[in-house]
Design a protein around this motif. Structure first.
Motif, mmCIF file in Angstrom:
data_model
loop_
_atom_site.group_PDB
_atom_site.id
_atom_site.type_symbol
_atom_site.label_atom_id
_atom_site.label_comp_id
_atom_site.label_asym_id
_atom_site.label_seq_id
_atom_site.Cartn_x
_atom_site.Cartn_y
_atom_site.Cartn_z
ATOM 1 N N TYR A 1 -2.453 -50.592 -17.428
ATOM 2 C CA TYR A 1 -1.953 -49.958 -15.782
ATOM 3 C C TYR A 1 -0.483 -50.184 -15.931
ATOM 4 O O TYR A 1 0.997 -50.506 -16.496
ATOM 5 C CB TYR A 1 -2.180 -50.286 -14.386
ATOM 6 N N TYR A 2 -0.286 -52.234 -16.832
ATOM 7 C CA TYR A 2 0.959 -52.420 -16.488
ATOM 8 C C TYR A 2 0.808 -53.277 -18.275
ATOM 9 O O TYR A 2 2.333 -52.744 -18.786
ATOM 10 C CB TYR A 2 0.699 -54.355 -16.176
ATOM 11 N N ALA B 1 -1.926 -44.329 -11.497
ATOM 12 C CA ALA B 1 -2.457 -45.264 -10.740
ATOM 13 C C ALA B 1 -4.184 -44.558 -10.374
ATOM 14 O O ALA B 1 -5.482 -45.202 -11.129
ATOM 15 C CB ALA B 1 -2.245 -45.653 -9.292
ATOM 16 N N SER C 1 -7.809 -50.313 1.725
ATOM 17 C CA SER C 1 -6.636 -50.502 1.439
ATOM 18 C C SER C 1 -6.126 -49.928 3.175
ATOM 19 O O SER C 1 -5.051 -50.656 3.568
ATOM 20 C CB SER C 1 -5.865 -49.513 0.452
ATOM 21 N N SER D 1 -6.827 -51.089 -5.873
ATOM 22 C CA SER D 1 -5.666 -51.024 -4.574
ATOM 23 C C SER D 1 -4.652 -52.123 -5.599
ATOM 24 O O SER D 1 -3.751 -52.116 -5.184
ATOM 25 C CB SER D 1 -6.138 -51.731 -3.574
ATOM 26 N N VAL D 2 -5.074 -52.461 -6.808
ATOM 27 C CA VAL D 2 -4.306 -53.434 -7.340
ATOM 28 C C VAL D 2 -2.969 -53.095 -8.242
ATOM 29 O O VAL D 2 -2.184 -53.083 -8.858
ATOM 30 C CB VAL D 2 -4.709 -54.704 -8.448
ATOM 31 N N VAL D 3 -3.846 -51.318 -8.101
ATOM 32 C CA VAL D 3 -2.720 -50.366 -8.766
ATOM 33 C C VAL D 3 -2.490 -49.495 -7.936
ATOM 34 O O VAL D 3 -1.940 -48.628 -8.774
ATOM 35 C CB VAL D 3 -3.312 -50.010 -10.613
ATOM 36 N N LEU D 4 -2.450 -49.737 -7.441
ATOM 37 C CA LEU D 4 -1.766 -49.268 -6.001
ATOM 38 C C LEU D 4 -2.574 -47.473 -5.811
ATOM 39 O O LEU D 4 -1.989 -46.806 -5.616
ATOM 40 C CB LEU D 4 -0.446 -48.341 -6.167
ATOM 41 N N VAL D 5 -3.997 -48.200 -5.967
ATOM 42 C CA VAL D 5 -4.605 -46.928 -5.135
ATOM 43 C C VAL D 5 -4.905 -46.745 -4.145
ATOM 44 O O VAL D 5 -5.429 -47.800 -3.425
ATOM 45 C CB VAL D 5 -6.024 -46.302 -5.759
ATOM 46 N N VAL D 6 -5.162 -45.802 -2.948
ATOM 47 C CA VAL D 6 -4.438 -45.771 -2.001
ATOM 48 C C VAL D 6 -5.705 -45.670 -1.360
ATOM 49 O O VAL D 6 -6.065 -44.177 -0.559
ATOM 50 C CB VAL D 6 -3.598 -45.614 -0.970
#
Length: 230
Positions: A83-84, A95, A181, A172-177
């Motif tokens: 992701y980053y 994400a 979360s 959730s650390v890569v913004l998957v809700v």
């Protein structure tokens, strides 16, 4: 009052009812990520198992090296890399896609070993007999070996399905809700973490029980001698 927190049954039940639709939307994301990650793990694991069974070391060794690398590095590190790190080189992945890819690749290393164990459990004499009949290696693998191996590995694959489901909150650390979360967001807004987190635990319990039951039924119905071929 319990540990300085006043327990209000009515308000907690009201909160539980009001947040249930939001948690169910998070549950849908959890189920989607689980199924897509598991599908990728099953398919890629089979490919890796096939490559590792090839006698040419130039083909089998890279597959073994890839498997060991994935198994020996944390899922969280792989998520951050996809992701980053890739984004720094112009490769930007959504994400949800990043999360399912990471889950699938991570667990493909484990399912490949499950496939390998199942393949090795098939009597070697059947392969030798098929070769004596001049059957192509791909046909031997697809129509003789694999149909007998799959019923034997269903329980192990089912365990990894449940494990993938439990690892979805890491996304959730890569913004998957996903579901957890959503519960954390609700808790931060209502200052009541107990109700949403408890509901998530119950929903996960139900999911796990349903998945385990489905795997057990499938394992009982598949013939242990192999899948009948037409």
């Amino acid at each position: 009052m319990l540990f300085g927190y006043a327990w209000d049954t009515t308000s907690n039940w009201s909160l539980a009812v009001s947040i249930l639709p939001m948690l169910l939307r998070g549950l849908l994301v959890t189920i989607q990520a689980t199924l897509m990650g598991f599908l990728l793990a099953v398919v890629l694991g089979l490919v890796l198992a096939g490559l590792k069974s090839v006698r040419l070391k130039i083909i089998s060794w890279p597959a073994y090296a890839f498997t060991e690398f994935i198994r020996d590095t944390p899922l969280l590190v792989q998520l951050f890399f996809l992701y980053y790190v890739l984004a720094d080189y112009g490769i930007v992945l959504p994400a949800f896609l990043t999360g399912t890819l990471a889950l699938g690749v991570q667990y493909s290393a484990y399912t490949s070993e499950v496939y390998r164990a199942g393949i090795e459990s098939v009597p070697h004499g059947q392969t030798e007999a098929a070769r004596a009949l001049d059957i192509q290696p791909i046909r031997i693998f697809g129509t003789i070996i694999l149909p007998q191996a799959i019923p034997r590995i269903i329980p192990a694959l089912g365990n990894y399905l449940v494990s993938i489901m439990k690892d979805v909150p890491v996304l959730s650390v890569v913004l998957v809700v996903e579901m957890l979360s959503v519960a954390q967001i609700i808790g931060s807004r209502t200052f009541n973490y107990m109700v949403p987190i408890s509901m998530v635990g119950i929903l996960y319990l139900v999911l796990t029980l349903v998945a385990s039951w489905a795997v057990r039924v499938l394992d009982e119905r598949l013939p242990k001698h192999g899948i009948p071929l037409k």
